[in-house]
Design a protein around this motif. Structure first.
Motif, PDB file in Angstrom:
ATOM      1  N   ILE A   1      21.556  24.848  28.645  1.00  0.00           N
ATOM      2  CA  ILE A   1      22.746  25.672  28.471  1.00  0.00           C
ATOM      3  C   ILE A   1      23.166  26.204  29.838  1.00  0.00           C
ATOM      4  N   THR A   2      24.426  26.018  30.176  1.00  0.00           N
ATOM      5  CA  THR A   2      24.996  26.543  31.417  1.00  0.00           C
ATOM      6  C   THR A   2      26.145  27.475  31.058  1.00  0.00           C
ATOM      7  N   ILE A   3      26.176  28.635  31.707  1.00  0.00           N
ATOM      8  CA  ILE A   3      27.204  29.634  31.416  1.00  0.00           C
ATOM      9  C   ILE A   3      27.968  29.963  32.689  1.00  0.00           C
ATOM     10  N   HIS A   4      29.291  29.866  32.628  1.00  0.00           N
ATOM     11  CA  HIS A   4      30.173  30.237  33.730  1.00  0.00           C
ATOM     12  C   HIS A   4      31.135  31.314  33.240  1.00  0.00           C
ATOM     13  N   SER A   5      31.424  32.269  34.090  1.00  0.00           N
ATOM     14  CA  SER A   5      32.415  33.297  33.760  1.00  0.00           C
ATOM     15  C   SER A   5      33.374  33.465  34.933  1.00  0.00           C
ATOM     16  N   GLU A   6      34.579  33.856  34.605  1.00  0.00           N
ATOM     17  CA  GLU A   6      35.608  33.999  35.637  1.00  0.00           C
ATOM     18  C   GLU A   6      36.505  35.185  35.306  1.00  0.00           C
ATOM     19  N   ILE A   7      36.697  36.045  36.290  1.00  0.00           N
ATOM     20  CA  ILE A   7      37.645  37.150  36.176  1.00  0.00           C
ATOM     21  C   ILE A   7      38.695  36.933  37.264  1.00  0.00           C
ATOM     22  N   SER A   8      39.854  36.495  36.873  1.00  0.00           N
ATOM     23  CA  SER A   8      40.901  36.172  37.836  1.00  0.00           C
ATOM     24  C   SER A   8      41.754  37.401  38.135  1.00  0.00           C
TER      25      SER A   8
ATOM     26  N   TYR B   1      40.841  42.984  40.822  1.00  0.00           N
ATOM     27  CA  TYR B   1      40.029  41.801  41.118  1.00  0.00           C
ATOM     28  C   TYR B   1      40.753  40.911  42.129  1.00  0.00           C
ATOM     29  N   GLU B   2      39.963  40.319  43.044  1.00  0.00           N
ATOM     30  CA  GLU B   2      40.505  39.483  44.104  1.00  0.00           C
ATOM     31  C   GLU B   2      40.188  38.017  43.838  1.00  0.00           C
ATOM     32  N   LEU B   3      41.073  37.146  44.287  1.00  0.00           N
ATOM     33  CA  LEU B   3      40.900  35.713  44.116  1.00  0.00           C
ATOM     34  C   LEU B   3      39.849  35.185  45.087  1.00  0.00           C
ATOM     35  N   GLY B   4      38.927  34.374  44.561  1.00  0.00           N
ATOM     36  CA  GLY B   4      37.927  33.727  45.396  1.00  0.00           C
ATOM     37  C   GLY B   4      36.763  34.602  45.807  1.00  0.00           C
TER      38      GLY B   4
ATOM     39  N   PRO C   1      33.854  36.894  44.029  1.00  0.00           N
ATOM     40  CA  PRO C   1      33.254  37.415  42.791  1.00  0.00           C
ATOM     41  C   PRO C   1      33.080  38.933  42.859  1.00  0.00           C
ATOM     42  N   SER C   2      33.594  39.612  41.873  1.00  0.00           N
ATOM     43  CA  SER C   2      33.462  41.063  41.812  1.00  0.00           C
ATOM     44  C   SER C   2      32.130  41.445  41.180  1.00  0.00           C
ATOM     45  N   GLU C   3      31.799  42.724  41.305  1.00  0.00           N
ATOM     46  CA  GLU C   3      30.558  43.218  40.702  1.00  0.00           C
ATOM     47  C   GLU C   3      30.599  43.060  39.189  1.00  0.00           C
ATOM     48  N   GLU C   4      31.782  43.268  38.600  1.00  0.00           N
ATOM     49  CA  GLU C   4      31.917  43.125  37.152  1.00  0.00           C
ATOM     50  C   GLU C   4      31.688  41.681  36.712  1.00  0.00           C
TER      51      GLU C   4
ATOM     52  N   LEU D   1      33.164  43.676  28.983  1.00  0.00           N
ATOM     53  CA  LEU D   1      31.843  43.084  28.813  1.00  0.00           C
ATOM     54  C   LEU D   1      31.540  42.861  27.333  1.00  0.00           C
ATOM     55  N   ASP D   2      31.876  43.833  26.493  1.00  0.00           N
ATOM     56  CA  ASP D   2      31.689  43.671  25.053  1.00  0.00           C
ATOM     57  C   ASP D   2      32.499  42.488  24.540  1.00  0.00           C
ATOM     58  N   CYS D   3      33.748  42.418  24.969  1.00  0.00           N
ATOM     59  CA  CYS D   3      34.641  41.370  24.498  1.00  0.00           C
ATOM     60  C   CYS D   3      34.152  39.999  24.960  1.00  0.00           C
ATOM     61  N   ALA D   4      33.666  39.917  26.212  1.00  0.00           N
ATOM     62  CA  ALA D   4      33.177  38.643  26.737  1.00  0.00           C
ATOM     63  C   ALA D   4      31.956  38.173  25.972  1.00  0.00           C
TER      64      ALA D   4
END
Length: 242
Positions: A63-70, A77-80, A82-85, A132-135
């Motif tokens: 299982i591989t998990i990727h997340s993205e906050i654009s 949030y900044e592009l490129g 990764p934020s702490e969140e 985080l709950d929603c994700a």
């Protein structure tokens, strides 16, 4: 505002432990889900492929998990970069869905010498609180909505049937939910999968027990909601078994 704080109410009347009712929308493909908590929106989708298993786990899937906050999620949030969140969300999804064995990877053997590799991708579209709950909810529902393709071995050939041809099989994944700054992952049977507190002031044992009871009630209610929506979606799909 002070009156609302004295009554432990938010400005719009919701109790401090009251969860916003989520909405769940399924895509045309199995494993594609969108969830919203108010104006917070997250989508997730699951992809699968057959791979050779590692030597140390010849019968276990991956299982591989990727997340993205654009930046479209929020101006914070900044592009490129990764934020702490984003890092926190990826770690918690990994703990809840992969490392906690919420999904039985030993049942991922697709054919002799091959296993399934599931890839979950989570995209945050809007952050208005409880992201985080929603994700976590979105990722969990995506795994529950997903079905393993039926595989048939004919001689030396391995045939993977499309969902339209043969009814796919559901994954073994108990439902979990994260709540609050202290992250608590529970299944519908009130079993604790994850309890995580990232810094802050010490929390008394009786307060932790209170939060666990509240989280158990929320997990039970959300489990009923998710199962009802899954049944509605599956009833609308037509799968021909040949």
């Amino acid at each position: 505002m002070y009156e609302a704080l004295n009554q432990s109410l938010r400005l719009y009347g919701r109790d401090k432990f009251q969860l916003r009712t989520p909405t769940i929308t399924f895509g045309s493909e199995l494993g594609w889900v969108e969830c919203t908590f108010g104006k917070t929106r997250v989508i997730a989708h699951v992809e699968v492929k057959m791979v050779k298993p590692p030597r140390e786990r010849p019968f276990g899937g991956m299982i591989t998990i990727h997340s993205e906050i654009s930046p479209m999620t929020s101006a914070d949030y900044e592009l490129g970069r990764p934020s702490e969140e984003e890092v926190t969300m990826t770690r918690m999804l990994d703990k809840v869905l992969r490392r906690s064995d919420a999904i039985d990877k030993n049942r991922f053997a697709s054919s002799p010498g091959n296993v399934w590799h599931l890839c979950l991708t989570v995209h945050s579209l809007a952050d208005a609180g409880n992201m985080l709950d929603c994700a976590c909810l979105t990722g969990t529902v995506a795994f529950k909505h997903f079905r393993q393709p039926e595989v048939e071995v004919i001689g030396d050939d391995v045939v993977m049937h499309a969902p339209e041809e043969r009814a796919p099989l559901p994954l073994a994944s108990p439902y979990t939910i994260l709540v609050g700054t202290m992250s608590i992952a529970l299944n519908a049977q009130r079993e604790i999968c994850i309890l995580h507190k990232a810094g802050g002031v010490p929390t008394a044992p009786d307060e932790i027990l209170l939060l666990l009871n509240i989280a158990a009630g929320i997990a039970k209610d959300l489990d009923k909601l998710v199962e009802a929506r899954l049944r509605e979606d599956w009833a609308q799909r037509k799968v021909e078994v040949r």
